[in-house]
Design a protein around this motif. Structure first.
Motif, PDB file in Angstrom:
ATOM      1  N   SER A 748       0.844  -1.194   0.000  1.00 45.35           N
ATOM      2  CA  SER A 748       0.000   0.000   0.000  1.00 45.35           C
ATOM      3  C   SER A 748       0.879   1.242   0.000  1.00 45.35           C
ATOM      4  N   VAL A 749       0.310   2.321  -0.527  1.00 50.96           N
ATOM      5  CA  VAL A 749       0.973   3.613  -0.558  1.00 50.96           C
ATOM      6  C   VAL A 749      -0.034   4.647  -0.099  1.00 50.96           C
ATOM      7  N   SER A 750       0.365   5.518   0.795  1.00 51.09           N
ATOM      8  CA  SER A 750      -0.524   6.584   1.241  1.00 51.09           C
ATOM      9  C   SER A 750      -0.102   7.908   0.629  1.00 51.09           C
ATOM     10  N   PHE A 751      -1.064   8.796   0.439  1.00 49.80           N
ATOM     11  CA  PHE A 751      -0.822  10.107  -0.169  1.00 49.80           C
ATOM     12  C   PHE A 751      -1.396  11.190   0.748  1.00 49.80           C
ATOM     13  N   ALA A 752      -0.732  12.337   0.734  1.00 48.67           N
ATOM     14  CA  ALA A 752      -1.234  13.508   1.446  1.00 48.67           C
ATOM     15  C   ALA A 752      -1.396  14.639   0.446  1.00 48.67           C
ATOM     16  N   VAL A 753      -2.589  15.194   0.386  1.00 47.44           N
ATOM     17  CA  VAL A 753      -2.879  16.322  -0.501  1.00 47.44           C
ATOM     18  C   VAL A 753      -2.895  17.587   0.345  1.00 47.44           C
ATOM     19  N   HIS A 754      -2.122  18.604  -0.068  1.00 44.63           N
ATOM     20  CA  HIS A 754      -2.054  19.880   0.644  1.00 44.63           C
ATOM     21  C   HIS A 754      -2.550  20.979  -0.306  1.00 44.63           C
ATOM     22  N   GLY A 755      -3.843  21.267  -0.240  1.00 44.11           N
ATOM     23  CA  GLY A 755      -4.412  22.274  -1.120  1.00 44.11           C
ATOM     24  C   GLY A 755      -4.360  23.679  -0.568  1.00 44.11           C
ATOM     25  N   GLY A 756      -4.116  23.821   0.735  1.00 41.22           N
ATOM     26  CA  GLY A 756      -4.088  25.130   1.357  1.00 41.22           C
ATOM     27  C   GLY A 756      -5.447  25.523   1.899  1.00 41.22           C
ATOM     28  N   ALA A 757      -5.420  26.394   2.918  1.00 45.02           N
ATOM     29  CA  ALA A 757      -6.655  26.780   3.603  1.00 45.02           C
ATOM     30  C   ALA A 757      -7.660  27.437   2.667  1.00 45.02           C
ATOM     31  N   ALA A 758      -7.173  28.101   1.610  1.00 43.47           N
ATOM     32  CA  ALA A 758      -8.083  28.778   0.679  1.00 43.47           C
ATOM     33  C   ALA A 758      -8.964  27.793  -0.061  1.00 43.47           C
ATOM     34  N   ARG A 759      -8.568  26.507  -0.075  1.00 41.71           N
ATOM     35  CA  ARG A 759      -9.352  25.506  -0.810  1.00 41.71           C
ATOM     36  C   ARG A 759     -10.097  24.574   0.153  1.00 41.71           C
ATOM     37  N   ALA A 760     -10.212  24.943   1.374  1.00 37.94           N
ATOM     38  CA  ALA A 760     -10.916  24.122   2.355  1.00 37.94           C
ATOM     39  C   ALA A 760     -12.334  23.810   1.872  1.00 37.94           C
ATOM     40  N   GLY A 761     -12.731  22.543   2.001  1.00 40.57           N
ATOM     41  CA  GLY A 761     -14.072  22.118   1.612  1.00 40.57           C
ATOM     42  C   GLY A 761     -14.247  21.864   0.143  1.00 40.57           C
ATOM     43  N   ARG A 762     -13.246  22.106  -0.676  1.00 42.55           N
ATOM     44  CA  ARG A 762     -13.360  21.876  -2.126  1.00 42.55           C
ATOM     45  C   ARG A 762     -13.308  20.377  -2.435  1.00 42.55           C
ATOM     46  N   LYS A 763     -13.979  20.010  -3.537  1.00 40.76           N
ATOM     47  CA  LYS A 763     -13.882  18.639  -4.019  1.00 40.76           C
ATOM     48  C   LYS A 763     -12.524  18.414  -4.677  1.00 40.76           C
ATOM     49  N   TYR A 764     -11.988  17.203  -4.503  1.00 41.07           N
ATOM     50  CA  TYR A 764     -10.713  16.861  -5.146  1.00 41.07           C
ATOM     51  C   TYR A 764     -10.814  15.455  -5.722  1.00 41.07           C
ATOM     52  N   LEU A 765      -9.971  15.188  -6.686  1.00 43.79           N
ATOM     53  CA  LEU A 765      -9.772  13.850  -7.235  1.00 43.79           C
ATOM     54  C   LEU A 765      -8.281  13.566  -7.292  1.00 43.79           C
ATOM     55  N   LEU A 766      -7.931  12.301  -7.036  1.00 44.06           N
ATOM     56  CA  LEU A 766      -6.555  11.841  -7.188  1.00 44.06           C
ATOM     57  C   LEU A 766      -6.549  10.865  -8.352  1.00 44.06           C
ATOM     58  N   ALA A 767      -5.699  11.100  -9.328  1.00 42.34           N
ATOM     59  CA  ALA A 767      -5.666  10.257 -10.531  1.00 42.34           C
ATOM     60  C   ALA A 767      -4.275   9.682 -10.707  1.00 42.34           C
ATOM     61  N   LEU A 768      -4.159   8.671 -11.579  1.00 49.08           N
ATOM     62  CA  LEU A 768      -2.862   8.056 -11.848  1.00 49.08           C
ATOM     63  C   LEU A 768      -2.722   7.783 -13.330  1.00 49.08           C
TER      64      LEU A 768
END
Length: 859
Positions: A748-768
């Protein structure tokens, strides 16, 4: 070996008071360079007490019944506080040599200084050699001996010395032991004892020399030489098997081949037990060890003139000391074939003039490999043997002996002959088997080669940091595991397993990121299918040395490499006894480096140039100080420099760093004082000085050294110094926990996304993507750094399933999110070596995309 002749109890007869020594000096005109305060301590003493004395005082020998040390007034008080009451002998007598002899065998020109029932300390004319009227004297060196390197048990042993569990036997070593031949040992004893005498200064000893040389010449794999140490005596005989990986590391195996008749030099001296038996055992060891392939060099030495004062072994030990050679251990055999009627069948080890850890290691080796041979330990009061000079010069030594009290009583006479004196060749065989097993373990059979380029400093706080090691088996076994042992900012050690790469012998993995800034320390351990191990960095125990790198941003406020024509404002001074600070090229003496960390020059205590030995002196107090540094407007300041420091435990000697008089670092002190600081490579040292240096217009750095009257080391060596503002490193907007993952076994591999406080609550997708990150895929107002392909479609198809947990969702109040990819086990072999790219982006609108990270599938 010297005989024990029980005589009337001797007590102190005379001593050399200081006034008498000064008178002798005045008569000869020679400066008194010898110790000025000799003292006797009644023995025997426990091994831990002897070890403490070796560290704390100039130490001149442990002779069982008594110990000889040097102790000035302060050291005498130190001894008294520990319940040890020294008997003072005054100064070393000018123009005289000291030695320890049997009380019944005093040379005619000797002055008796101290005696017990077993041993007498005498002074004789310099150059005496103890050959006249004395069966066997042990010379005492007037010089301060080098600090000893503590013995460390090799990693192939599976249990600690002295533990209840047996050491693991090595299948490459065990088959040697049945080949030890009692009949070979007996035949060699018969041959050597057939000489009328083997006295070191006789013509007949040369016959024995030539016979031993002929036997060695018939053994493939050995390089055979002789070493002349005195033109009056036959030479030492040396047979060497050079190490395949570390030829500079020496395992020395010894026995003396000379003999003596104490009643007169013209009388028969067959020397069958003393020491044709040990010489025969050593010849068997050489024959068997020559068959193997070892990492370290094995040096078998048949010493001469042992009976005249350990002359051949002292010459070799002194030479190795002067050349600062790395002696892993010295094992000595002297008298191994006699057993008194009714005496136990066992192997005896002397506790004095030996290394306690090495002795325990040899006992544990014997229990594992020769379980029918019990071992005992005790004080050797019946003289000494060729291990003593090696112990005196600071090398770990052990002594294999037939019996500490019930040895052959006819040695040094014409009756030391077959069949009565050496009468138990089954015992001789068993002792030789133990000797061979210990020697082979210390020499370390070749198994693997491990190569790694240390990681460099990084401004990336997110990590991970890629690891690559090349682990190659040098035997029929295969490498089955490589681990990285690491710690972050001095925390607890953790372990991460590396994965086999698609490239042969390559193993890959990564270390996790460091939050903010700090230091990562790590070391590597490889294991093969036979259970054998190799590690990096090089040291004699796993994790004994580590790699290190810093994480964060470093803005230099002051740098100095010490390469200029002047000292650039740096000053040094003596507070007590001596100022030995020097700037220049280090000479590699006394545990110091042989070269600078960068360039050619360093600052250090006693760099070892002409007239210097590289070691700081007793009772010194000195310092090196920087010019006043203007650090106005600078914050978050750290002192960072390359260090090569060797100093005794701070209970005794103190190495300090001060900022404007306030101590910010000192070497560790431990109960008992046994934890010396001993760098073996240039090491980055980082010290937080912000509390004292931030925004300060006048900062002075001071490196200090203070020693007591005991053990001395190489001291400070400094290079590449800087004072820097330290801040946190950058963290990428997408961070992964690992750079490599197993394809076949899953993972397994874990990921951390850091979008910043300005993007709090926004939808995100992680793709490969399997087709790379360039040129990327334009979407919305950004370009996602992925080439969308079939693998991308699979990721979207299984979005937020257990395979791709949290690959879509909402960023939290800080604009962060976490996701996990579970690798399906059993992926096809074609997937091995394939890098997958991952990136995250926001939706509604699509106006933010992270960096791409790469995770490579491994077999």
């Amino acid at each position: 070996m010297r005989a024990l002749v029980i005589a009337a109890l001797f007590t102190l007869v005379s001593s050399f008071p200081a006034a008498q020594a000064q008178q002798a000096e005045a008569e000869t005109g020679a400066p008194l360079t010898r110790p000025a305060s000799l003292a006797v301590l009644a023995g025997p003493l426990p091994s831990d007490t002897v070890a403490l004395l070796r560290r704390a005082l100039p130490f001149h020998g442990d002779f069982g019944d008594f110990l000889l040390v040097q102790a000035d007034a302060g050291q005498q008080r130190w001894l008294a506080e520990r319940g040890l009451h020294p008997l003072l002998l005054g100064a070393w007598p000018a123009g005289r040599q000291l030695g320890v002899v049997d009380p019944a065998e005093l040379p005619g020109d000797a002055t008796l200084l101290y005696a017990t029932a077993h041993s007498a300390l005498v002074a004789v004319d310099a150059g005496h050699g103890f050959a006249t009227g004395c069966l066997h004297g042990v010379p005492v060196s007037p010089t301060r001996q080098r600090p000893g390197a503590a013995f460390v048990m090799p990693a192939v042993a599976a249990a600690l010395p002295g533990s209840a569990a047996l050491l693991a036997t090595d299948p490459r070593i065990a088959p040697l032991l049945p080949q030890v031949s009692a009949s070979n040992i007996e035949a060699t004893v018969a041959q050597l004892s057939s000489n009328f005498t083997r006295r070191a200064d006789s013509a007949q000893v040369l016959v024995a020399r030539d016979w031993i040389l002929a036997q060695l010449a018939a053994i493939p794999g050995l390089t055979v030489t002789t070493e002349t140490f005195n033109g009056s005596y036959a030479p030492n005989i040396v047979a060497t098997k050079t190490g395949a990986v570390h030829p500079e590391r020496l395992v020395i195996l010894g026995a003396h081949y000379d003999s003596i008749n104490g009643a007169g030099s013209s009388l028969a001296a067959p020397g069958a037990d003393d020491n044709a038996s040990g010489s025969a055992g050593l010849l068997e060891a050489a024959r068997l060890l020559a068959q193997g392939n070892y990492e370290n060099t094995v040096r078998c030495v048949w010493f001469c003139a042992e009976e005249l004062g350990l002359l051949g072994s002292e010459a070799m030990a002194a030479a190795l000391d002067a050349q600062d050679e790395h002696v892993v251990a010295m094992l000595n055999m002297d008298m191994i074939a006699h057993r008194e009627a009714g005496d136990a069948f066992d192997l005896d080890f002397a506790t004095n003039n030996t290394d306690p850890s090495l002795v325990q290691f040899c006992r544990d080796i014997t229990a594992a490999y020769v379980p029918t041979l019990p071992t005992v330990t005790g004080v050797l009061t019946a003289g000494s043997s060729d291990h003593a000079p090696f112990a005196g010069h600071g090398f770990p030594a052990a002594f294999f002996f037939e019996d500490l009290t019930q040895f052959s009583q006819v040695i040094h006479t014409a009756n030391d002959a077959l069949p009565s004196s050496p009468n138990d060749f089954t015992l001789a065989r068993a002792i030789t088997q133990s000797f061979v097993a210990a020697a082979a373990t210390l020499a370390s059979p070749v198994d693997m080669a491990l190569v790694h380029v240390a990681l460099a400093d990084s401004a990336d706080s997110g990590g991970p940091y890629a690891l690559l090691a090349e682990a190659t088996s040098l035997s029929a076994a295969s490498v089955v595991a490589v681990e990285a042992h690491f710690s972050l900012n001095g925390g607890a050690e953790q372990v991460v397993s590396l994965l086999p790469s698609v490239n042969p012998a390559s193993w890959v993995g990564s270390l996790p990121g460091v939050a903010g800034h700090g230091e990562v320390r790590y070391w590597l351990l490889a294991t093969d299918s036979g259970g054998f191990q190799q590690w990096l960095p090089e040291s004699f125990a796993p994790g004994g040395a580590t790699y290190g790198f810093s994480v964060g941003t470093y803005t230099p406020a002051y740098t100095e490499g010490f390469e200029g024509a002047s000292d650039a404002g740096w000053t040094h001074a003596q507070l007590a006894t001596q100022d030995d600070w020097q700037r220049g090229a280090p000479q590699g003496k006394g545990g110091d480096p042989a070269v600078a960390a960068a360039g050619t020059s360093v600052w250090g205590n006693d760099l070892g140039g002409s007239g210097f030995n590289g070691i700081y002196q007793p009772n010194v107090n000195n310092f090196l100080e920087s010019p006043a540094l203007d650090l106005s407007g600078k914050t978050g300041l750290h002192l960072r420099y390359k260090r090569w420091l060797t100093v005794e435990d701070a209970l005794f000697d103190q190495a300090t760093i001060k900022v404007n008089g306030t101590t910010v670092w000192t070497n560790p002190a431990t109960p008992g004082g046994g934890s010396n600081t001993a760098d073996s490579a240039w090491t980055l040292h980082d010290v937080d000085i912000s509390a004292l240096a931030d925004d300060n217009p006048a900062v002075k750095l001071r490196f200090g050294l203070q020693s007591d009257g005991g053990l001395e080391f190489g001291g400070w060596n400094l290079d590449e110094l800087q004072v820097s503002s330290v801040g946190p490193g950058a963290v990428a907007s997408l961070v992964t926990s690992a750079l490599h993952v197993s394809g076949a076994a899953g993972g397994s591999v874990s990921f951390a996304v850091h979008g910043g406080a300005a993007r709090a609550g926004r939808k995100y997708l992680l793709a490969l993507s399997a087709s790379g990150s360039a040129p990327g895929t334009p979407a919305g107002s950004v370009t996602i750094p992925l080439n969308f392909d079939a693998v991308t479609s699979i990721g979207f198809q299984f979005l937020n399933t257990p395979l791709f947990a949290n690959f879509g969702g909402l960023l939290d109040a800080s604009g962060n999110a976490a996701a996990t990819w579970i690798v399906p086990p059993g992926l096809p072999a074609a997937a091995a070596g394939v890098p997958l790219q991952f990136a995250a982006f926001t939706l509604g609108p699509l106006d933010f995309a992270t960096n791409a990270v790469s995770v490579t599938l491994q077999p």
